[in-house]
Design an enzyme around this catalytic site. Structure first.
Site, PDB file in Angstrom:
ATOM      1  N   ASP A  34      -4.102  24.347  17.614  1.00  0.00           N
ATOM      2  CA  ASP A  34      -3.665  23.695  18.846  1.00  0.00           C
ATOM      3  C   ASP A  34      -4.312  22.322  19.035  1.00  0.00           C
ATOM      4  OD1 ASP A  34      -6.172  24.650  19.196  1.00  0.00           O
ATOM      5  OD2 ASP A  34      -5.823  25.544  21.172  1.00  0.00           O
ATOM      6  N   HIS A 238      -3.187   5.547  -4.541  1.00  0.00           N
ATOM      7  CA  HIS A 238      -3.567   5.991  -3.197  1.00  0.00           C
ATOM      8  C   HIS A 238      -4.703   7.010  -3.255  1.00  0.00           C
ATOM      9  CE1 HIS A 238       0.425   4.472  -1.314  1.00  0.00           C
ATOM     10  NE2 HIS A 238      -0.442   3.515  -1.519  1.00  0.00           N
ATOM     11  N   ASP A 255      -9.430  -0.693  -0.754  1.00  0.00           N
ATOM     12  CA  ASP A 255      -8.190  -1.070  -0.057  1.00  0.00           C
ATOM     13  C   ASP A 255      -8.316  -0.486   1.344  1.00  0.00           C
ATOM     14  OD1 ASP A 255      -5.636  -1.401   0.933  1.00  0.00           O
ATOM     15  OD2 ASP A 255      -4.626  -0.706  -0.897  1.00  0.00           O
ATOM     16  N   ASP A 266      -4.459  -5.258   6.086  1.00  0.00           N
ATOM     17  CA  ASP A 266      -4.356  -4.510   4.821  1.00  0.00           C
ATOM     18  C   ASP A 266      -4.955  -5.388   3.720  1.00  0.00           C
ATOM     19  OD1 ASP A 266      -3.573  -2.979   2.667  1.00  0.00           O
ATOM     20  OD2 ASP A 266      -1.418  -3.195   3.008  1.00  0.00           O
ATOM     21  N   HIS A 345       3.679  -1.118  -9.038  1.00  0.00           N
ATOM     22  CA  HIS A 345       4.127  -1.273  -7.646  1.00  0.00           C
ATOM     23  C   HIS A 345       4.619  -2.690  -7.382  1.00  0.00           C
ATOM     24  CE1 HIS A 345       0.341  -3.330  -6.544  1.00  0.00           C
ATOM     25  NE2 HIS A 345      -0.305  -2.398  -7.239  1.00  0.00           N
ATOM     26  N   HIS A 349       4.484  -6.372   0.834  1.00  0.00           N
ATOM     27  CA  HIS A 349       5.347  -5.748   1.836  1.00  0.00           C
ATOM     28  C   HIS A 349       5.117  -6.470   3.148  1.00  0.00           C
ATOM     29  CE1 HIS A 349       1.664  -3.705   3.239  1.00  0.00           C
ATOM     30  NE2 HIS A 349       1.423  -3.468   1.974  1.00  0.00           N
ATOM     31  N   HIS A 356       3.470  -0.829   6.302  1.00  0.00           N
ATOM     32  CA  HIS A 356       4.643  -1.203   5.506  1.00  0.00           C
ATOM     33  C   HIS A 356       5.707  -1.498   6.553  1.00  0.00           C
ATOM     34  CE1 HIS A 356       2.968   1.219   1.858  1.00  0.00           C
ATOM     35  NE2 HIS A 356       2.293   0.133   2.126  1.00  0.00           N
ATOM     36  N   GLU A 379      -0.301  -8.528  -3.230  1.00  0.00           N
ATOM     37  CA  GLU A 379      -1.258  -7.569  -3.776  1.00  0.00           C
ATOM     38  C   GLU A 379      -0.967  -7.131  -5.209  1.00  0.00           C
ATOM     39  OE1 GLU A 379      -0.901  -3.564  -2.058  1.00  0.00           O
ATOM     40  OE2 GLU A 379       0.444  -4.390  -0.554  1.00  0.00           O
ATOM     41  N   TYR A 383      -3.575  -1.737 -13.841  1.00  0.00           N
ATOM     42  CA  TYR A 383      -4.181  -0.409 -13.910  1.00  0.00           C
ATOM     43  C   TYR A 383      -3.992   0.111 -15.333  1.00  0.00           C
ATOM     44  CZ  TYR A 383      -3.054  -1.396  -9.072  1.00  0.00           C
ATOM     45  OH  TYR A 383      -2.913  -2.028  -7.857  1.00  0.00           O
ATOM     46  N   ARG A 407      -6.990  -4.476  -8.086  1.00  0.00           N
ATOM     47  CA  ARG A 407      -5.951  -4.992  -7.174  1.00  0.00           C
ATOM     48  C   ARG A 407      -6.621  -5.994  -6.255  1.00  0.00           C
ATOM     49  NH1 ARG A 407      -4.015  -0.594  -5.754  1.00  0.00           N
ATOM     50  NH2 ARG A 407      -4.938  -0.073  -3.736  1.00  0.00           N
ATOM     51  N   GLU A 409      -5.640  -8.038  -2.683  1.00  0.00           N
ATOM     52  CA  GLU A 409      -4.599  -8.047  -1.641  1.00  0.00           C
ATOM     53  C   GLU A 409      -5.030  -8.872  -0.435  1.00  0.00           C
ATOM     54  OE1 GLU A 409      -3.820  -4.168   0.120  1.00  0.00           O
ATOM     55  OE2 GLU A 409      -1.860  -4.862   0.828  1.00  0.00           O
TER      56      GLU A 409
HETATM   57  N1  GLY Z   1      -2.799   0.299   1.417  1.00  0.00           N
HETATM   58  C1  GLY Z   1      -1.422   0.373   1.285  1.00  0.00           C
HETATM   59  C2  GLY Z   1      -0.887  -0.822   0.673  1.00  0.00           C
HETATM   60  O1  GLY Z   1      -1.626  -1.662   0.204  1.00  0.00           O
HETATM   61  O2  GLY Z   1       0.286  -1.040   0.660  1.00  0.00           O
HETATM   62 MN    MN Z   2      -3.541  -2.133   0.827  1.00  0.00          MN
HETATM   63 MN    MN Z   3      -0.529  -3.344   1.119  1.00  0.00          MN
END
Ligand code: GLY
Ligand code: MN
Ligand code: MN
Length: 435
Positions: A34, A238, A255, A266, A345, A349, A356, A379, A383, A407, A409
């Site tokens: 709950d 992720h 990240d 982000d 990827h 975005h 996103h 970003e 990898y 990465r 970003e």
């Molecule tokens: N952390 C999610 C992205 O970079 O899109």
């Molecule tokens: Mn990110």
């Molecule tokens: Mn991102």
């Protein structure tokens, strides 16, 4: 932001003419038994109303004689409020949120028809709440059954997203202030993390330090589950376990961004856990950094959104060929996506009320052109995932690269003259990252 919510409703109403738009609040969601997660309103609902309670419906009926903005909300309930927090209630929905009329949510079925029976169409985005979807469709069907008698009524159901989401894509001055604040807090957290990280510390300690700063600076918390990934964990896009002890010689990929009010940042940075990059780490890092900088340099009004990704992919593909990780003719490798085992990827975005964020990236054959006020992440990454099997025409991967994940970003605003990197305050040059 009440005046701004009103302006947004007016802008939307001017675009839907004789239609009626219906919006559903986000449901509350269960953490366990709950206990519920902290409530967060649906972004479209919040954008138009600023109202942050569940079990609500907002209606925009620009053609209605008396009421153009109607809210259905939970009524005040002293006992329930003692247990689970304040409710705005019906009266304050008008006073605080500027509704022309407000009703208890229990009266939705009874009161809704008067706002849609004269509309020429219903604007509604079919959502995850199937029961509510059915409710809207049933109201529509009922009105259509009596259409022959009246000759008026909604003859179509149209998704609100294309209109509303193109509005959300361009940030207002107030929204930009919130975005800057979200970016600044995350910048501070990343800078702190860079000082804090050391061999022997755990990934979750870094996470805790950063999320402490988020909350201490007034952010609601992380914008998404923070990723603190050392060594080969960085090859899991992720990765959120964040439970490993960091070792000298590894890279750490962080990240993490925060939600300030309803607006998000982000940021990703990758840097040595110890004092220096290894030779291989440095080579791949320089390549990702070059890809990121060249991709960002494409950001200016009038350029195609996809140019950002295409630019990064070209730099990365050329680099991978030079290093002997893939082989072949560059254009063909790009066309056949031979870079994909190492860069799987997209390069960015939209960013805003959702991490996103909403908004299109391509209009059929035509590009989405960048315009001032849009915010995108940039970003790129590389990898070298352990156990990657190369395609038949591709070389074996030299073990020296394996397990490296990188990465970088940033959050980038499109300006009149080009762009501004909102997250530029976190270092990314090699000489700044080595101790
Ligand atoms: N952390 C999610 C992205 O970079 O899109
Ligand atoms: Mn990110
Ligand atoms: Mn991102």
């Amino acid at each position: 932001m009440q005046p701004e919510h009103r302006q947004r409703r007016e802008a939307l109403m001017s675009k839907i003419g004789n239609g009626t738009a219906i919006f559903r609040s986000a449901p509350s969601s269960v953490m366990h038994n709950d206990v519920e997660y902290n409530y967060r309103q649906d972004s479209d609902f919040f954008y138009l109303t600023g109202f942050n309670e569940t079990e609500a419906v907002a209606v925009l009926a620009p053609h209605h004689q008396e009421h153009r903005f109607i809210l259905f909300v939970r009524p005040k309930d002293r006992e329930k409020e003692v247990w689970s927090g304040y409710r705005c209630g019906v009266d304050a929905a008008k006073e605080i949120y500027g509704a022309d009329e407000a009703y208890p949510i229990s009266e939705l079925d009874e009161k809704l028809p008067q706002y849609i029976e004269k509309a020429d169409r219903i604007y509604y985005r079919l959502g995850r709440d199937k029961t509510f979807n059915d409710k809207v469709i049933n109201h529509w069907q009922r009105l259509m059954r009596t259409y022959p008698k009246r000759g008026t009524g909604p003859t179509a159901l149209e998704d609100t997203a294309p209109i509303l989401h193109s509005m959300r894509l361009v940030k207002s001055k107030t929204e930009l202030e919130m975005m800057r604040k979200a970016a600044d807090i995350a910048v501070e957290a990343h800078n702190h993390a860079m000082k804090f990280v050391a061999p022997g510390r755990y990934e979750y300690e870094v996470q805790a330090e950063m999320e402490h700063i988020f909350r201490m600076r007034g952010a609601m918390g992380p914008a998404y589950p923070s990723i603190v990934a050392s060594g080969k964990n960085a090859c899991v896009l992720h990765y959120v376990e964040n439970n490993c002890q960091m070792q000298d010689g590894q890279l750490l990929l962080i990240d993490a961004g925060c939600a300030y009010g309803y607006y998000n940042s982000d940021i990703t940075r990758t840097f040595p856990v110890g004092s220096k990059f290894t030779v291989e780490q440095k080579i791949l890092y320089e390549l990702v950094l070059e890809a990121q900088k060249k991709a960002i340099s494409q950001i200016k009004p009038g350029n195609a959104y996809n140019l950002i990704h295409d630019t990064a992919v070209r730099v990365l593909t050329e680099g991978l060929v030079e290093l002997g990780i893939i082989k072949g003719e560059i254009d063909k490798l790009i066309e056949e996506e031979k870079y994909k085992p190492f860069y799987m990827h997209r390069t960015g975005h939209w960013l805003g009320l959702d991490v996103h964020d909403v908004g299109v990236y391509q209009h059929g054959e035509n590009p989405q052109l960048l315009q001032p006020g849009q915010i995108t992440t940039v970003e790129p990454g590389l990898y070298i995932v352990p156990d990657t099997k190369p395609a038949e025409d591709q070389p074996e991967i030299d073990p020296r690269w394996v397990g490296i994940g990188i990465r970088i970003e940033d959050d980038v605003l499109v300006t009149e003259s080009g762009h501004e990197i909102l997250t530029a305050g976190v270092p990314k040059e090699i000489k700044e990252l080595e101790k």
